[in-house]
Design a protein around this motif. Structure first.
Motif, PDB file in Angstrom:
ATOM      1  N   UNK A  95       0.512  -1.094  -0.175  1.00 25.76           N
ATOM      2  CA  UNK A  95      -0.403  -0.285  -0.035  1.00 25.76           C
ATOM      3  C   UNK A  95       0.744   0.716   0.004  1.00 25.76           C
ATOM      4  N   UNK A  96       1.979   1.475   1.117  1.00 24.74           N
ATOM      5  CA  UNK A  96       2.817   2.442   0.700  1.00 24.74           C
ATOM      6  C   UNK A  96       3.475   2.992  -0.453  1.00 24.74           C
ATOM      7  N   UNK A  97       3.458   1.429  -1.044  1.00 25.93           N
ATOM      8  CA  UNK A  97       3.776   1.852  -3.354  1.00 25.93           C
ATOM      9  C   UNK A  97       3.337   2.752  -3.905  1.00 25.93           C
ATOM     10  N   UNK A  98       1.920   2.120  -3.519  1.00 22.09           N
ATOM     11  CA  UNK A  98       0.538   2.948  -4.063  1.00 22.09           C
ATOM     12  C   UNK A  98       0.653   4.452  -3.843  1.00 22.09           C
ATOM     13  N   UNK A  99       0.833   4.993  -2.200  1.00 23.54           N
ATOM     14  CA  UNK A  99       1.057   6.191  -1.890  1.00 23.54           C
ATOM     15  C   UNK A  99       2.184   6.843  -2.983  1.00 23.54           C
ATOM     16  N   UNK A 100       3.258   6.264  -2.658  1.00 23.26           N
ATOM     17  CA  UNK A 100       4.599   6.789  -2.566  1.00 23.26           C
ATOM     18  C   UNK A 100       4.964   7.153  -4.400  1.00 23.26           C
ATOM     19  N   UNK A 101       3.886   6.103  -6.061  1.00 23.52           N
ATOM     20  CA  UNK A 101       3.845   6.028  -7.466  1.00 23.52           C
ATOM     21  C   UNK A 101       2.684   7.914  -6.788  1.00 23.52           C
ATOM     22  N   UNK A 117      -1.030  15.175  -0.734  1.00 21.47           N
ATOM     23  CA  UNK A 117      -1.390  13.915  -0.064  1.00 21.47           C
ATOM     24  C   UNK A 117      -2.827  13.464  -0.031  1.00 21.47           C
ATOM     25  N   UNK A 118      -3.189  14.252  -0.959  1.00 13.61           N
ATOM     26  CA  UNK A 118      -4.694  13.767  -1.765  1.00 13.61           C
ATOM     27  C   UNK A 118      -4.092  12.539  -2.633  1.00 13.61           C
ATOM     28  N   UNK A 119      -3.155  13.154  -3.635  1.00 14.53           N
ATOM     29  CA  UNK A 119      -2.385  11.840  -4.777  1.00 14.53           C
ATOM     30  C   UNK A 119      -1.488  10.605  -3.958  1.00 14.53           C
ATOM     31  N   UNK A 120      -1.345  11.208  -2.783  1.00 14.96           N
ATOM     32  CA  UNK A 120      -0.809   9.549  -1.509  1.00 14.96           C
ATOM     33  C   UNK A 120      -1.492   9.001  -1.662  1.00 14.96           C
ATOM     34  N   UNK A 121      -2.676   9.015  -1.169  1.00 14.44           N
ATOM     35  CA  UNK A 121      -3.882   8.519   0.222  1.00 14.44           C
ATOM     36  C   UNK A 121      -4.713   8.170  -1.080  1.00 14.44           C
ATOM     37  N   UNK A 122      -5.130   8.986  -2.980  1.00  8.90           N
ATOM     38  CA  UNK A 122      -5.061   8.386  -4.019  1.00  8.90           C
ATOM     39  C   UNK A 122      -4.696   7.417  -4.298  1.00  8.90           C
ATOM     40  N   UNK A 123      -3.456   7.152  -4.244  1.00  3.77           N
ATOM     41  CA  UNK A 123      -2.213   6.222  -4.924  1.00  3.77           C
ATOM     42  C   UNK A 123      -2.699   4.888  -3.788  1.00  3.77           C
ATOM     43  N   UNK A 124      -2.345   5.265  -2.614  1.00  2.00           N
ATOM     44  CA  UNK A 124      -2.787   3.383  -1.731  1.00  2.00           C
ATOM     45  C   UNK A 124      -3.952   3.073  -1.683  1.00  2.00           C
ATOM     46  N   UNK A 125      -5.651   3.915  -2.234  1.00  2.00           N
ATOM     47  CA  UNK A 125      -6.275   2.968  -1.813  1.00  2.00           C
ATOM     48  C   UNK A 125      -6.636   2.756  -3.262  1.00  2.00           C
ATOM     49  N   UNK A 126      -6.149   2.805  -4.605  1.00  4.02           N
ATOM     50  CA  UNK A 126      -6.044   2.834  -5.832  1.00  4.02           C
ATOM     51  C   UNK A 126      -5.523   0.922  -5.860  1.00  4.02           C
ATOM     52  N   UNK A 127      -4.145   0.525  -5.286  1.00  4.84           N
ATOM     53  CA  UNK A 127      -3.063  -0.021  -4.504  1.00  4.84           C
ATOM     54  C   UNK A 127      -4.411  -1.583  -4.270  1.00  4.84           C
ATOM     55  N   UNK A 128      -4.946   0.153  -2.984  1.00  3.98           N
ATOM     56  CA  UNK A 128      -6.024  -1.241  -2.086  1.00  3.98           C
ATOM     57  C   UNK A 128      -6.986  -1.677  -3.320  1.00  3.98           C
ATOM     58  N   UNK A 129      -7.587  -1.072  -3.871  1.00  4.24           N
ATOM     59  CA  UNK A 129      -8.628  -2.072  -4.703  1.00  4.24           C
ATOM     60  C   UNK A 129      -8.252  -2.841  -5.431  1.00  4.24           C
ATOM     61  N   UNK A 130      -7.092  -2.893  -6.480  1.00  6.08           N
ATOM     62  CA  UNK A 130      -6.262  -3.479  -7.125  1.00  6.08           C
ATOM     63  C   UNK A 130      -6.189  -4.926  -6.612  1.00  6.08           C
ATOM     64  N   UNK A 247      -4.536   6.640   4.610  1.00  2.39           N
ATOM     65  CA  UNK A 247      -3.874   8.190   5.487  1.00  2.39           C
ATOM     66  C   UNK A 247      -2.768   8.625   6.635  1.00  2.39           C
ATOM     67  N   UNK A 248      -2.027   7.593   7.107  1.00  2.00           N
ATOM     68  CA  UNK A 248      -0.549   7.886   7.904  1.00  2.00           C
ATOM     69  C   UNK A 248       0.301   8.513   7.019  1.00  2.00           C
ATOM     70  N   UNK A 249       0.616   7.706   6.026  1.00  2.00           N
ATOM     71  CA  UNK A 249       1.338   7.323   4.487  1.00  2.00           C
ATOM     72  C   UNK A 249       1.149   8.739   3.903  1.00  2.00           C
ATOM     73  N   UNK A 250      -0.239   9.592   2.900  1.00  2.00           N
ATOM     74  CA  UNK A 250      -0.124  10.476   3.355  1.00  2.00           C
ATOM     75  C   UNK A 250      -0.310  11.804   3.554  1.00  2.00           C
ATOM     76  N   UNK A 251      -0.083  11.575   5.182  1.00  2.00           N
ATOM     77  CA  UNK A 251       0.113  12.585   5.773  1.00  2.00           C
ATOM     78  C   UNK A 251       1.761  12.936   6.077  1.00  2.00           C
ATOM     79  N   UNK A 252       2.923  11.818   5.934  1.00  2.00           N
ATOM     80  CA  UNK A 252       3.957  11.976   6.743  1.00  2.00           C
ATOM     81  C   UNK A 252       5.162  10.984   6.140  1.00  2.00           C
ATOM     82  N   UNK A 253       4.193  10.052   4.591  1.00  2.00           N
ATOM     83  CA  UNK A 253       5.816   9.762   3.763  1.00  2.00           C
ATOM     84  C   UNK A 253       5.838   8.305   4.823  1.00  2.00           C
ATOM     85  N   UNK A 254       6.298   7.717   3.691  1.00  2.00           N
ATOM     86  CA  UNK A 254       7.068   5.923   4.256  1.00  2.00           C
ATOM     87  C   UNK A 254       7.557   6.232   5.803  1.00  2.00           C
TER      88      UNK A 254
END
Length: 331
Positions: A95-101, A117-130, A247-254
């Motif tokens: 999930x952190x990989x998606x947030x990083x992308x 932050x919003x882009x990181x959150x969206x990336x993590x949710x995209x990986x979650x859905x996949x 939520x955590x990664x979008x606020x502060x990174x990995x």
């Protein structure tokens, strides 16, 4: 829960103490009296002294650090229960990989602040859905947890390749910020309402379903014979742990190791009962990250280190010590 009152009270006191240290420490330190006056001015909305100005500047970062640590530690508890593996952490499924992308793509595009932050959150949710689409059976059925793990590892590897590509192509002026985000950095961060609501929802979910989680962690899919809807419980744990991690990664990174060592340490100290384990991990994780961030911004002041460096330096020996202790206990 009466036996848990003392450790939870002590951990809550540790959180308060960590805030006091964070607010008082910095390139300009505050004495106990100055700190008390600054906090009083901050609470009443006055900004009439240097102490109140420093408290105002530091309190949001300390709150963001506490919330991020609590999110990661809680996600670690739930991921370990989901996979029935005490060595699992919030990042094990990629999930952190998606947030990083998502975040690095935003930084490359010249975006900043809430958009990153919003882009990181969206990336993590995209990986979650996949991940959910590809490994639904592995999530709902503990016997096929290997499918979930392998899918997460492969997706994480793909995200890692994209991150490497973006770092190679990034303009020099954006590279430092991108590297700091990847390591984990709380500078400029503030607590968000949505991450706080996500943490509250996760705590409520796990505390109200603690008996079912305990049975599933102990018996796996066989807990179905004891009246536990294992499939629904596993999907709930997966969804909430993914939300907390995003939520955590979008606020502060990995930021590494908080979601691994804190749940493990709390389990060794307080036992496996999730009615105690989850709130204690949230309190301990929050306090640990506040203290780590205080070290990161004061150890070489005015130079500030990424907090992920500090958590790694603390986490590696702490985890090795915990691992050795657990092995000695098994002998």
């Amino acid at each position: 829960m009466s036996r848990a009152s003392l450790p939870l009270t002590l951990l809550a006191a540790l959180s308060v103490l960590s805030f006091a240290i964070a607010l008082g420490a910095g390139s300009v330190g505050l004495s106990a009296g100055e700190l008390a006056g600054g906090v009083a001015d901050w609470l009443t909305g006055r900004d009439s002294s240097l102490a109140s100005t420093l408290v105002t500047l530091r309190v949001e970062r300390a709150a963001a650090a506490w919330l991020t640590g609590a999110l990661l530690a809680s996600a670690g508890v739930m991921m370990q229960a989901l996979l029935r593996n005490p060595l699992a952490d919030p990042y094990v499924l990629g999930l952190s990989g998606g947030a990083s992308v998502g975040a690095l793509g935003a930084l490359m595009a010249g975006l900043a602040g809430a958009l990153v932050d919003l882009s990181a959150f969206a990336g993590a949710l995209a990986v979650t859905a996949l991940l959910f689409a590809l490994a639904r059976d592995g999530i709902a059925r503990g016997a096929r947890a290997t499918l979930l793990l392998l899918t997460g590892v492969i997706i994480g590897a793909g995200c890692g390749a994209l991150v490497t590509l973006m770092l190679a192509l990034a303009p020099d002026e954006n590279l430092r910020g991108m590297v700091f985000w990847l390591i984990g950095d709380l500078s400029g961060s503030g607590p968000g309402a949505l991450p706080a609501l996500a943490l509250a929802a996760a705590l409520m979910f796990c505390v109200t379903r603690a008996r079912s989680i305990n049975l599933m962690a102990l018996y796996g899919d066989n807990a179905l014979t004891l009246g536990v809807d294992v499939a629904r419980l596993r999907v709930g744990l997966f969804a909430l742990s993914a939300l907390l991690t995003a939520s955590a990664v979008s606020m502060a990174g990995s930021i590494g190791f908080i979601g691994l060592i804190v749940p493990h340490a709390c389990r060794l100290a307080l036992g496996p009962d999730h009615r105690v384990l989850l709130p204690s991990a949230a309190l301990a994780g929050g306090a640990l990250l506040v203290l780590a961030d205080t070290i990161a911004r004061t150890a070489f002041a005015p130079l500030q280190l990424p907090v992920g460096v500090i958590t790694a330096l603390i986490g590696v020996p702490a985890f090795l010590w915990q691992l050795r202790r657990s092995q000695e206990g098994a002998l």
